[in-house]
Design a protein around this motif. Sequence first.
Motif, PDB file in Angstrom:
ATOM      1  N   ASN A 146       0.826  -1.383   0.082  1.00  0.00           N
ATOM      2  CA  ASN A 146      -0.116  -0.085  -0.139  1.00  0.00           C
ATOM      3  C   ASN A 146       0.856   1.347   0.023  1.00  0.00           C
ATOM      4  O   ASN A 146       0.612   2.182  -0.629  1.00  0.00           O
ATOM      5  N   ILE A 157       2.354   1.922  -3.303  1.00  0.00           N
ATOM      6  CA  ILE A 157       1.131   2.362  -4.262  1.00  0.00           C
ATOM      7  C   ILE A 157       1.293   3.781  -3.950  1.00  0.00           C
ATOM      8  O   ILE A 157       1.191   4.781  -5.094  1.00  0.00           O
ATOM      9  N   LYS A 212       0.655   5.934  -7.632  1.00  0.00           N
ATOM     10  CA  LYS A 212      -0.524   5.362  -8.412  1.00  0.00           C
ATOM     11  C   LYS A 212      -1.786   5.413  -7.476  1.00  0.00           C
ATOM     12  O   LYS A 212      -2.754   4.868  -7.645  1.00  0.00           O
ATOM     13  N   ALA A 213      -1.421   6.043  -6.142  1.00  0.00           N
ATOM     14  CA  ALA A 213      -2.919   6.085  -5.100  1.00  0.00           C
ATOM     15  C   ALA A 213      -3.798   6.787  -5.700  1.00  0.00           C
ATOM     16  O   ALA A 213      -3.501   8.021  -6.454  1.00  0.00           O
ATOM     17  N   LYS A 214      -5.119   6.512  -5.709  1.00  0.00           N
ATOM     18  CA  LYS A 214      -6.129   7.500  -6.231  1.00  0.00           C
ATOM     19  C   LYS A 214      -6.724   8.470  -4.754  1.00  0.00           C
ATOM     20  O   LYS A 214      -7.285   9.435  -5.250  1.00  0.00           O
ATOM     21  N   ALA A 215      -6.359   8.087  -3.697  1.00  0.00           N
ATOM     22  CA  ALA A 215      -7.064   8.786  -2.519  1.00  0.00           C
ATOM     23  C   ALA A 215      -5.947   8.303  -1.060  1.00  0.00           C
ATOM     24  O   ALA A 215      -5.422   7.395  -1.216  1.00  0.00           O
ATOM     25  N   ILE A 216      -6.051   9.254  -0.357  1.00  0.00           N
ATOM     26  CA  ILE A 216      -5.180   9.119   0.795  1.00  0.00           C
ATOM     27  C   ILE A 216      -5.901   9.416   2.027  1.00  0.00           C
ATOM     28  O   ILE A 216      -6.663  10.486   1.939  1.00  0.00           O
ATOM     29  N   ARG A 217      -6.077   8.562   3.175  1.00  0.00           N
ATOM     30  CA  ARG A 217      -6.974   8.832   4.277  1.00  0.00           C
ATOM     31  C   ARG A 217      -6.060   9.917   5.069  1.00  0.00           C
ATOM     32  O   ARG A 217      -5.030   9.858   5.034  1.00  0.00           O
ATOM     33  N   THR A 249      -3.946   8.278   7.605  1.00  0.00           N
ATOM     34  CA  THR A 249      -2.576   7.718   6.911  1.00  0.00           C
ATOM     35  C   THR A 249      -1.507   8.881   6.849  1.00  0.00           C
ATOM     36  O   THR A 249      -0.600   8.745   7.412  1.00  0.00           O
ATOM     37  N   GLN A 258     -11.304   2.093  -4.290  1.00  0.00           N
ATOM     38  CA  GLN A 258     -10.925   1.680  -2.768  1.00  0.00           C
ATOM     39  C   GLN A 258      -9.632   0.817  -2.577  1.00  0.00           C
ATOM     40  O   GLN A 258      -9.193   1.333  -1.492  1.00  0.00           O
ATOM     41  N   GLN A 259      -9.417   0.115  -3.503  1.00  0.00           N
ATOM     42  CA  GLN A 259      -8.047  -0.800  -3.376  1.00  0.00           C
ATOM     43  C   GLN A 259      -6.854   0.309  -3.394  1.00  0.00           C
ATOM     44  O   GLN A 259      -5.648  -0.101  -2.800  1.00  0.00           O
ATOM     45  N   LEU A 260      -7.110   1.314  -4.255  1.00  0.00           N
ATOM     46  CA  LEU A 260      -5.848   2.158  -4.523  1.00  0.00           C
ATOM     47  C   LEU A 260      -5.893   3.358  -3.450  1.00  0.00           C
ATOM     48  O   LEU A 260      -5.302   4.578  -3.618  1.00  0.00           O
ATOM     49  N   THR A 261      -7.085   3.364  -2.353  1.00  0.00           N
ATOM     50  CA  THR A 261      -6.913   4.327  -1.169  1.00  0.00           C
ATOM     51  C   THR A 261      -6.287   3.943  -0.225  1.00  0.00           C
ATOM     52  O   THR A 261      -6.114   2.532   0.274  1.00  0.00           O
ATOM     53  N   VAL A 262      -4.946   4.742   0.070  1.00  0.00           N
ATOM     54  CA  VAL A 262      -4.224   4.346   1.218  1.00  0.00           C
ATOM     55  C   VAL A 262      -4.608   4.733   2.673  1.00  0.00           C
ATOM     56  O   VAL A 262      -4.917   5.972   2.603  1.00  0.00           O
TER      57      VAL A 262
END
Lengths: 75, 215
Positions: free
Chosen positions: A31, A34, A39-44, A47, B211-215
């Motif tokens: 993760n 990523i 490549k990540a679409k979103a980050i919390r 995190t 969702q899988q690409l959400t870190v």
Amino acid sequence: MAIIVNLDVMMAKRKMSLLELSQRIEITPSNLSILKTGKAKAIRFSTLNSICNILKCTPGDILEFQPDEETLKDA
Amino acid sequence: MKMKSINLLCVCIIALMIVSTFLPTTVVLTSYLSALGNNTGYPDAELSNLTPVEVSFNPDHEELYTPTNTLDFNGEKLPVIMYQGIVMVPSSRVPSSLIADIAVLVLTLICMILIIIEFIRLIININRGKIFESANIQYIWRLGIYLLISGALECVSGIIRESNFSSIGLKMNHYDLTSEWTIPWMTFMLGLLALLLARVWQIAKTMKEEQQLTV
């Protein structure tokens, strides 16, 4: 995407490996990879909070905005 | 536990699909094949034991009816209760239309088999934990297409049958029988629902990837 992730730069400054950082912020190395490779679409927020806490930096040090052609077109 | 109930539901659906497909198709195919072989499908010996009931045909109303609803038997009037009828195929019937009808029936049967196969493939994938996958979207999409095709084939079969059988309504007291066919609305609706489900599944797959690409 116009958001650039400079995680590898901060990790190099703090001399921390990917594996060590992933263990400390309690997410999987895949993760984190990523995120590092962009490549990540979103980050919390949770995190981002953990990363800034461990690397002792601000979100601006990790995330950078560089508008690309697509973003300029949308604007 | 959830997978067990899903599997149980799927087994019931597949069983219903098989019964609803093969039972009537077997009956119709058997009777058609008998007609092709110029066989009434009814042993002559048994036919001779049947007592024919006199009926009249009224061409104005296209009805078959008995003059009275009682039968004279040794001077005694007995009620006539019709529980079984034999339809004699007219000799002027063209064999090619029978063959065409059988061909359409076979195609419908193939469609139903393909529907069952796609459904089983979908269930196997779901059992393996692969739910929102491209393969599943393909299976559901194909399921919808096959359902629409089988509905269209049912219409064709009905038209062929209607062009060869005269739609005589058999009417007696409290008894009605007709050879008219109806458009299989439910089959078309299920086909369209399956296509809609495939599109929704695609959206779900995109959301899962995000969702899988959400870190």
